[in-house]
Design a protein around this motif. Structure first.
Motif, PDB file in Angstrom:
ATOM      1  N   ILE A  64     -33.009 -51.965 -65.947  1.00 16.30           N
ATOM      2  CA  ILE A  64     -34.036 -51.006 -66.368  1.00 16.30           C
ATOM      3  C   ILE A  64     -33.571 -49.568 -66.168  1.00 16.30           C
ATOM      4  CG2 ILE A  64     -36.458 -50.328 -66.007  1.00 16.30           C
ATOM      5  CD1 ILE A  64     -36.098 -53.066 -67.261  1.00 16.30           C
ATOM      6  N   LYS A  65     -32.472 -49.365 -65.488  1.00 16.14           N
ATOM      7  CA  LYS A  65     -31.996 -48.016 -65.154  1.00 16.14           C
ATOM      8  C   LYS A  65     -31.920 -47.066 -66.354  1.00 16.14           C
ATOM      9  CE  LYS A  65     -28.181 -45.672 -62.714  1.00 16.14           C
ATOM     10  NZ  LYS A  65     -27.693 -44.812 -63.808  1.00 16.14           N
ATOM     11  N   PRO A  66     -31.482 -47.496 -67.567  1.00 14.62           N
ATOM     12  CA  PRO A  66     -31.439 -46.544 -68.682  1.00 14.62           C
ATOM     13  C   PRO A  66     -32.790 -45.882 -68.975  1.00 14.62           C
ATOM     14  CG  PRO A  66     -30.183 -48.510 -69.222  1.00 14.62           C
ATOM     15  CD  PRO A  66     -30.899 -48.804 -67.928  1.00 14.62           C
ATOM     16  N   ILE A  67     -33.880 -46.606 -68.765  1.00 15.03           N
ATOM     17  CA  ILE A  67     -35.204 -46.016 -68.972  1.00 15.03           C
ATOM     18  C   ILE A  67     -35.458 -44.936 -67.931  1.00 15.03           C
ATOM     19  CG2 ILE A  67     -37.685 -46.480 -68.962  1.00 15.03           C
ATOM     20  CD1 ILE A  67     -37.118 -49.249 -70.052  1.00 15.03           C
ATOM     21  N   PHE A  68     -35.184 -45.249 -66.663  1.00 15.51           N
ATOM     22  CA  PHE A  68     -35.402 -44.273 -65.601  1.00 15.51           C
ATOM     23  C   PHE A  68     -34.499 -43.052 -65.784  1.00 15.51           C
ATOM     24  CE2 PHE A  68     -36.622 -48.065 -62.701  1.00 15.51           C
ATOM     25  CZ  PHE A  68     -37.920 -48.047 -63.201  1.00 15.51           C
ATOM     26  N   ASP A  69     -33.249 -43.281 -66.159  1.00 12.29           N
ATOM     27  CA  ASP A  69     -32.332 -42.161 -66.368  1.00 12.29           C
ATOM     28  C   ASP A  69     -32.881 -41.190 -67.410  1.00 12.29           C
ATOM     29  OD1 ASP A  69     -30.543 -43.139 -64.508  1.00 12.29           O
ATOM     30  OD2 ASP A  69     -29.159 -43.978 -65.992  1.00 12.29           O
ATOM     31  N   ALA A  70     -33.492 -41.743 -68.468  1.00 10.25           N
ATOM     32  CA  ALA A  70     -34.031 -40.884 -69.525  1.00 10.25           C
ATOM     33  C   ALA A  70     -35.181 -40.017 -69.009  1.00 10.25           C
ATOM     34  CB  ALA A  70     -34.497 -41.740 -70.700  1.00 10.25           C
ATOM     35  N   VAL A  71     -35.999 -40.558 -68.101  1.00  8.28           N
ATOM     36  CA  VAL A  71     -37.081 -39.761 -67.510  1.00  8.28           C
ATOM     37  C   VAL A  71     -36.492 -38.580 -66.743  1.00  8.28           C
ATOM     38  CG1 VAL A  71     -39.030 -39.774 -65.910  1.00  8.28           C
ATOM     39  CG2 VAL A  71     -38.609 -41.766 -67.365  1.00  8.28           C
ATOM     40  N   TRP A  72     -35.433 -38.825 -65.954  1.00 10.91           N
ATOM     41  CA  TRP A  72     -34.782 -37.761 -65.197  1.00 10.91           C
ATOM     42  C   TRP A  72     -34.087 -36.779 -66.143  1.00 10.91           C
ATOM     43  CZ3 TRP A  72     -35.211 -36.792 -60.038  1.00 10.91           C
ATOM     44  CH2 TRP A  72     -35.841 -37.784 -59.265  1.00 10.91           C
ATOM     45  N   ASN A  73     -33.509 -37.296 -67.237  1.00 12.90           N
ATOM     46  CA  ASN A  73     -32.899 -36.396 -68.225  1.00 12.90           C
ATOM     47  C   ASN A  73     -33.919 -35.392 -68.755  1.00 12.90           C
ATOM     48  OD1 ASN A  73     -30.847 -39.010 -69.802  1.00 12.90           O
ATOM     49  ND2 ASN A  73     -30.570 -37.920 -67.876  1.00 12.90           N
ATOM     50  N   ALA A  74     -35.153 -35.857 -68.939  1.00  8.86           N
ATOM     51  CA  ALA A  74     -36.203 -34.981 -69.461  1.00  8.86           C
ATOM     52  C   ALA A  74     -36.553 -33.872 -68.482  1.00  8.86           C
ATOM     53  CB  ALA A  74     -37.449 -35.799 -69.799  1.00  8.86           C
ATOM     54  N   CYS A  75     -36.137 -34.016 -67.206  1.00  7.19           N
ATOM     55  CA  CYS A  75     -36.332 -32.969 -66.191  1.00  7.19           C
ATOM     56  C   CYS A  75     -35.025 -32.272 -65.838  1.00  7.19           C
ATOM     57  CB  CYS A  75     -36.953 -33.568 -64.934  1.00  7.19           C
ATOM     58  SG  CYS A  75     -38.708 -33.953 -65.100  1.00  7.19           S
ATOM     59  N   GLY A  76     -33.989 -32.485 -66.655  1.00  8.74           N
ATOM     60  CA  GLY A  76     -32.746 -31.775 -66.457  1.00  8.74           C
ATOM     61  C   GLY A  76     -31.785 -32.377 -65.467  1.00  8.74           C
ATOM     62  N   VAL A  77     -31.996 -33.649 -65.079  1.00  6.36           N
ATOM     63  CA  VAL A  77     -31.139 -34.316 -64.105  1.00  6.36           C
ATOM     64  C   VAL A  77     -30.356 -35.421 -64.823  1.00  6.36           C
ATOM     65  CG1 VAL A  77     -31.077 -35.590 -61.923  1.00  6.36           C
ATOM     66  CG2 VAL A  77     -32.794 -33.809 -62.288  1.00  6.36           C
ATOM     67  N   PRO A  78     -29.045 -35.581 -64.556  1.00  7.03           N
ATOM     68  CA  PRO A  78     -28.226 -36.532 -65.321  1.00  7.03           C
ATOM     69  C   PRO A  78     -28.665 -37.983 -65.225  1.00  7.03           C
ATOM     70  CG  PRO A  78     -26.843 -34.999 -64.109  1.00  7.03           C
ATOM     71  CD  PRO A  78     -28.229 -34.781 -63.623  1.00  7.03           C
ATOM     72  N   SER A 103     -31.201 -41.076 -62.631  1.00  8.72           N
ATOM     73  CA  SER A 103     -32.142 -41.310 -61.538  1.00  8.72           C
ATOM     74  C   SER A 103     -31.443 -41.190 -60.195  1.00  8.72           C
ATOM     75  CB  SER A 103     -32.773 -42.697 -61.671  1.00  8.72           C
ATOM     76  OG  SER A 103     -33.504 -43.022 -60.494  1.00  8.72           O
ATOM     77  N   ILE A 104     -32.057 -40.437 -59.270  1.00 16.07           N
ATOM     78  CA  ILE A 104     -31.466 -40.275 -57.944  1.00 16.07           C
ATOM     79  C   ILE A 104     -31.756 -41.463 -57.043  1.00 16.07           C
ATOM     80  CG2 ILE A 104     -31.634 -37.778 -58.139  1.00 16.07           C
ATOM     81  CD1 ILE A 104     -34.006 -37.933 -56.149  1.00 16.07           C
ATOM     82  N   ASN A 105     -32.487 -42.463 -57.556  1.00 19.55           N
ATOM     83  CA  ASN A 105     -32.814 -43.634 -56.745  1.00 19.55           C
ATOM     84  C   ASN A 105     -31.771 -44.745 -56.885  1.00 19.55           C
ATOM     85  OD1 ASN A 105     -35.291 -42.534 -55.725  1.00 19.55           O
ATOM     86  ND2 ASN A 105     -36.164 -42.882 -57.757  1.00 19.55           N
ATOM     87  N   PRO A 136     -23.939 -44.341 -56.696  1.00 25.16           N
ATOM     88  CA  PRO A 136     -22.833 -44.091 -57.639  1.00 25.16           C
ATOM     89  C   PRO A 136     -22.390 -45.341 -58.392  1.00 25.16           C
ATOM     90  CG  PRO A 136     -22.396 -43.051 -55.506  1.00 25.16           C
ATOM     91  CD  PRO A 136     -23.596 -43.936 -55.317  1.00 25.16           C
ATOM     92  N   ASP A 137     -22.629 -46.523 -57.800  1.00 19.03           N
ATOM     93  CA  ASP A 137     -22.245 -47.772 -58.461  1.00 19.03           C
ATOM     94  C   ASP A 137     -23.291 -48.252 -59.453  1.00 19.03           C
ATOM     95  OD1 ASP A 137     -24.249 -48.470 -56.700  1.00 19.03           O
ATOM     96  OD2 ASP A 137     -23.158 -50.113 -55.748  1.00 19.03           O
ATOM     97  N   GLY A 138     -24.359 -47.457 -59.650  1.00 21.25           N
ATOM     98  CA  GLY A 138     -25.410 -47.842 -60.590  1.00 21.25           C
ATOM     99  C   GLY A 138     -26.413 -48.825 -60.042  1.00 21.25           C
ATOM    100  N   ARG A 139     -26.352 -49.105 -58.745  1.00 19.81           N
ATOM    101  CA  ARG A 139     -27.271 -50.057 -58.118  1.00 19.81           C
ATOM    102  C   ARG A 139     -28.414 -49.320 -57.431  1.00 19.81           C
ATOM    103  NH1 ARG A 139     -24.308 -54.749 -56.770  1.00 19.81           N
ATOM    104  NH2 ARG A 139     -23.008 -55.299 -58.553  1.00 19.81           N
ATOM    105  N   TRP A 140     -29.560 -49.960 -57.408  1.00 21.12           N
ATOM    106  CA  TRP A 140     -30.735 -49.444 -56.710  1.00 21.12           C
ATOM    107  C   TRP A 140     -30.406 -49.285 -55.228  1.00 21.12           C
ATOM    108  CZ3 TRP A 140     -35.457 -47.593 -57.880  1.00 21.12           C
ATOM    109  CH2 TRP A 140     -36.457 -47.634 -56.921  1.00 21.12           C
ATOM    110  N   ASN A 141     -30.727 -48.119 -54.662  1.00 18.97           N
ATOM    111  CA  ASN A 141     -30.377 -47.871 -53.264  1.00 18.97           C
ATOM    112  C   ASN A 141     -31.594 -47.450 -52.421  1.00 18.97           C
ATOM    113  OD1 ASN A 141     -30.783 -45.263 -54.134  1.00 18.97           O
ATOM    114  ND2 ASN A 141     -28.785 -44.481 -53.496  1.00 18.97           N
ATOM    115  N   ARG A 142     -32.775 -47.924 -52.811  1.00 17.10           N
ATOM    116  CA  ARG A 142     -33.993 -47.579 -52.083  1.00 17.10           C
ATOM    117  C   ARG A 142     -34.627 -48.791 -51.403  1.00 17.10           C
ATOM    118  NH1 ARG A 142     -33.518 -42.245 -51.295  1.00 17.10           N
ATOM    119  NH2 ARG A 142     -33.280 -41.101 -53.266  1.00 17.10           N
TER     120      ARG A 142
END
Length: 403
Positions: A364-378, A380-382, A385-391
């Protein structure tokens, strides 16, 4: 096809096939022996599998002797090395079909005195037509009541046309549902503090031949609670099954914040209309809670749909409506002043789930990344670096362990 979920098929179901002389047809085929190792055996096997995927899906049962298409005896599979054989057949399927068929599943059925039976369940594919591509040999197959048949030129044109048509049909349905939400044509009156619309769309639902009967909802109603809400309002309606409720913070009476509508086709629409409430004059959306809530809801909804025998693949789509000026809230000081969303409606990327995911957050990460892109962030910070959920671990959400 044996009319049961693959997980529920047992020896008694195989005995039923024999005792009732269930003839081979468009969705069932019997084989006395497993495919051999010769190239001709592999071509035959790939042709069988692809023919089901290019038609209506179906079951191939190995270890059953049939005469003129009628099963007469459970022969069983002698000296079956279960793990090795499943790996061998899966490897042939992966390497010999173009494109790959998602969702093919194999099951060994024990408890039969002559020996086990191997069942291969092939779903109808929406990514086809699938070609047998083995060494220098290429063929397209489908099925009729008489068994496997080669597709001729006209049939191939039709198959490719239907495949190309599907994305447009999916988008048209999604856009129609979003238009209804924007127009207030929802199954319950909603507040308007930013609206999240989550759709889970089984591609098989566009076949329009299977409907979930109303009585089936009774054992699954809790699984279809709205996103991040536990409500007691639930009912069968003309579209399928609905849960709804939630009271808006300091909002007008008579409005609710959320609903989950499951359609009889298996499509699902979950709406939260209190996405960006006003806090001290600011519209904010807690980023971590947002992503955790979405992941937990998707995992719960997908599990319930599969239990209702709704077939993968599922297309996951998400949209955020009426969010201009709102921003993601985060505890990380470097991200406290994120730019607000610069448009009213965010139509986010789609994600296709072809098989039960082992790591849902990564899918699901591509969806979350797009939300962060809309706020100017490359991205999701959650996620690390390996693309895995870290929360941390999320309840009932399939995910791979991180090191």
């Amino acid at each position: 096809m044996i009319p049961k979920r693959l997980e529920d098929i047992v020896a008694a179901d195989i005995l039923h096939v024999i005792s009732n002389s269930v003839r081979e047809n468009r969705t069932v085929e019997y084989k006395r022996d497993l495919p051999g190792t010769a190239d001709s055996d592999k071509k035959e096997f790939l042709g069988d599998v692809s023919s089901f995927a290019n038609a209506s899906g179906g079951d191939v049962l190995y270890g059953i002797r049939a005469v003129d298409g009628v099963p007469v005896e459970i022969a069983g599979i002698a000296n079956l090395n279960e793990d090795a054989e499943l790996l061998r057949l899966e490897a042939i399927i992966r390497g010999g079909l173009d494109p790959r068929i998602p969702g093919v599943r194999l099951k060994v059925i024990n408890g039969l005195s002559p020996g086990p039976v191997l069942l291969i369940r092939v779903p109808k594919s929406w990514a086809g037509p699938h070609m047998v591509s083995f060494k220098d040999w290429s063929r397209f197959y489908s099925r009729s009541s008489a068994g496997k048949t080669l597709l001729d030129t006209a049939e191939l044109r039709s198959a490719f046309g239907l495949s190309a048509e599907l994305p447009g049909r999916v988008r048209a349905w999604r856009d129609d549902r979003l238009a209804k939400v924007l127009a207030g044509e929802t199954p319950t009156p909603l507040t308007k503090s930013g609206t999240l619309v989550l759709h889970i769309i089984p591609l098989a639902s566009f076949n329009e031949q299977r409907w979930i009967p109303a009585v089936s909802w009774q054992g699954h109603s809790n699984a279809f609670q709205p996103i991040n809400e536990s409500v007691s309002n639930r009912r069968i309606n003309l579209d399928g099954f609905l849960t709804h409720g939630g009271r808006p913070y300091d909002g007008p009476a008579g409005l609710e914040t959320c609903y989950c509508q499951v359609f009889s086709t298996g499509r699902l629409e979950a709406v939260n209309a209190d996405l960006v409430p006003d806090w001290n004059g600011k519209k904010v959306m807690p980023s971590l809670d947002f992503e955790m809530t979405i992941l937990i809801a998707i995992a719960r909804y997908m599990k319930a749909l599969i239990q209702l025998d709704v077939q993968l693949p599922f297309l996951i789509t998400m949209s955020m409506l009426g969010v201009r000026g709102a921003a993601l809230a985060t505890q990380q000081s470097a991200r406290e002043n994120l730019p607000p969303f610069d448009r009213d409606n965010l139509i986010l990327p789609d994600v296709l789930i072809s098989e039960p995911p082992t790591d849902l957050p990564s899918a699901i990460k591509p969806i979350f990344d797009a939300v962060w892109n809309a706020c100017g962030v490359p991205q999701s910070i959650n996620f690390g670096p390996d693309g895995r959920w870290n929360r941390g671990v999320l309840p009932d959400v399939p995910m791979e362990k991180t090191t």
